[in-house]
Write a protein that holds these residues in place. Structure first.
Motif, PDB file in Angstrom:
ATOM      1  N   TYR A 208      32.472   0.059 -25.436  1.00  0.00           N
ATOM      2  CA  TYR A 208      33.263   0.654 -24.372  1.00  0.00           C
ATOM      3  C   TYR A 208      32.611   0.347 -23.021  1.00  0.00           C
ATOM      4  N   GLY A 209      33.356   0.600 -21.956  1.00  0.00           N
ATOM      5  CA  GLY A 209      32.821   0.428 -20.606  1.00  0.00           C
ATOM      6  C   GLY A 209      33.138  -0.937 -20.019  1.00  0.00           C
ATOM      7  N   ASP A 210      32.789  -1.096 -18.749  1.00  0.00           N
ATOM      8  CA  ASP A 210      32.999  -2.349 -18.022  1.00  0.00           C
ATOM      9  C   ASP A 210      32.313  -3.491 -18.770  1.00  0.00           C
ATOM     10  N   PRO A 211      33.069  -4.479 -19.280  1.00  0.00           N
ATOM     11  CA  PRO A 211      32.448  -5.565 -20.043  1.00  0.00           C
ATOM     12  C   PRO A 211      31.620  -6.516 -19.194  1.00  0.00           C
ATOM     13  N   MET A 212      31.726  -6.391 -17.888  1.00  0.00           N
ATOM     14  CA  MET A 212      31.010  -7.279 -16.956  1.00  0.00           C
ATOM     15  C   MET A 212      31.434  -8.733 -17.153  1.00  0.00           C
ATOM     16  N   VAL A 213      30.954  -9.595 -16.271  1.00  0.00           N
ATOM     17  CA  VAL A 213      31.349 -11.007 -16.280  1.00  0.00           C
ATOM     18  C   VAL A 213      30.091 -11.860 -16.274  1.00  0.00           C
ATOM     19  N   LEU A 214      30.077 -12.881 -17.117  1.00  0.00           N
ATOM     20  CA  LEU A 214      28.968 -13.830 -17.130  1.00  0.00           C
ATOM     21  C   LEU A 214      29.251 -14.919 -16.115  1.00  0.00           C
ATOM     22  N   GLN A 215      28.318 -15.135 -15.231  1.00  0.00           N
ATOM     23  CA  GLN A 215      28.480 -16.119 -14.156  1.00  0.00           C
ATOM     24  C   GLN A 215      28.791 -17.501 -14.723  1.00  0.00           C
ATOM     25  N   ASN A 216      29.889 -18.095 -14.269  1.00  0.00           N
ATOM     26  CA  ASN A 216      30.304 -19.441 -14.681  1.00  0.00           C
ATOM     27  C   ASN A 216      30.467 -19.563 -16.208  1.00  0.00           C
TER      28      ASN A 216
END
Length: 270
Positions: A208-216
């Protein structure tokens, strides 16, 4: 030996299981983390004819669909670790609380997201004492650690996975096992290896929660959207343990473990 075979001390775990004090060269490529494509990092420069040692048959099938060959399905190093340390292969009697693994970056890519939102999500879903395990990349950043420490969470790291055969923490996976089994729940903001590891021990998992983003992040993996589309049942704050165990057994390759003699043969360690 491809340097990724050493990540998290995997080669060392396999050597211990095979009855060796130190890992010789593995003649091939060892999958180092849960993977939704061919088992390896994007654009891994495979040498023709070299074996690919992967966790599950699903990975093998996807690799074959992409034209790759020489696959051997042997299960994950985590399962071999549990064979090496059978007394640790279950939760501790005094297990309590939740261990949470925020999605992480690595040397070549950073994670973009709000750790404060992760804290809010944890507070929304968890009641017991919280351990937050940061990857070394985030742990060395005092500003990130402070977000979780100020929330009253215990903040740890399992160590450095290693890179290009240097500074590998040979006991990384053992440290992870020792910590996970102290808890009743395992959770993350993305479905990941750590969630599978916890579920394999009987911990109740959550995603759960903001999955975030992997740069590029390369689009070939399909990103978080593909993971949620393929396994919606595993992307819930409280995943039923029977559902999680079926998924975990498949993805970790429980049915494909090799005996020590087979590992020595496959890795050309005889």
């Amino acid at each position: 030996m491809h340097h990724a075979n050493h990540f998290y001390g995997h080669a060392h775990v396999m050597a211990k299981y095979a009855g060796l004090k130190y890992p010789p060269r593995i003649w091939g490529y060892l999958q180092h983390g849960w993977n939704i494509l061919d088992g390896f990092a994007y654009a891994t420069p495979f040498v023709d004819g070299m074996s690919k040692f992967v966790w599950s048959d699903g990975v093998r099938r996807r690799g074959w669909s992409m034209g790759l060959r020489n696959y051997h399905v042997i299960g994950s190093p985590w399962l071999y670790l549990l064979k090496v340390y059978p007394d640790l292969a279950r939760p501790a009697e005094d297990a309590t609380g939740t261990i949470f693994y925020p999605f992480h970056g690595w040397e070549g890519q950073h994670v973009l997201g709000d750790h404060g939102r992760i804290v809010a999500s944890i507070n929304e879903h968890e009641q017991g004492p919280i351990t937050v395990c940061l990857y070394w990349n985030e742990y060395r950043n005092p500003d990130i650690r402070k977000v979780y420490e100020q929330a009253g969470f215990r903040v740890i790291t399992h160590g450095y996975r290693g890179l290009y055969w240097r500074e590998t923490d040979e006991d990384f996976l053992l440290k992870q096992l020792t910590e996970i089994r102290k808890h009743k729940r395992v959770a993350s903001n993305r479905l990941s290896s750590a969630v599978l590891y916890g579920a394999s021990l009987g911990l109740q998992p959550g995603v759960y929660g903001d999955p975030m983003v992997l740069q590029n992040e390369h689009p070939s993996f399909g990103g978080q959207a593909r993971i949620r589309r393929m396994w919606p049942e595993m992307n819930e704050p409280f995943v039923p343990l029977d559902v999680a165990r079926e998924f975990t057994d498949t993805e970790l390759g429980t049915a494909h473990l090799a005996c020590p003699e087979e590992i020595r043969e496959l890795f050309r360690w005889n």
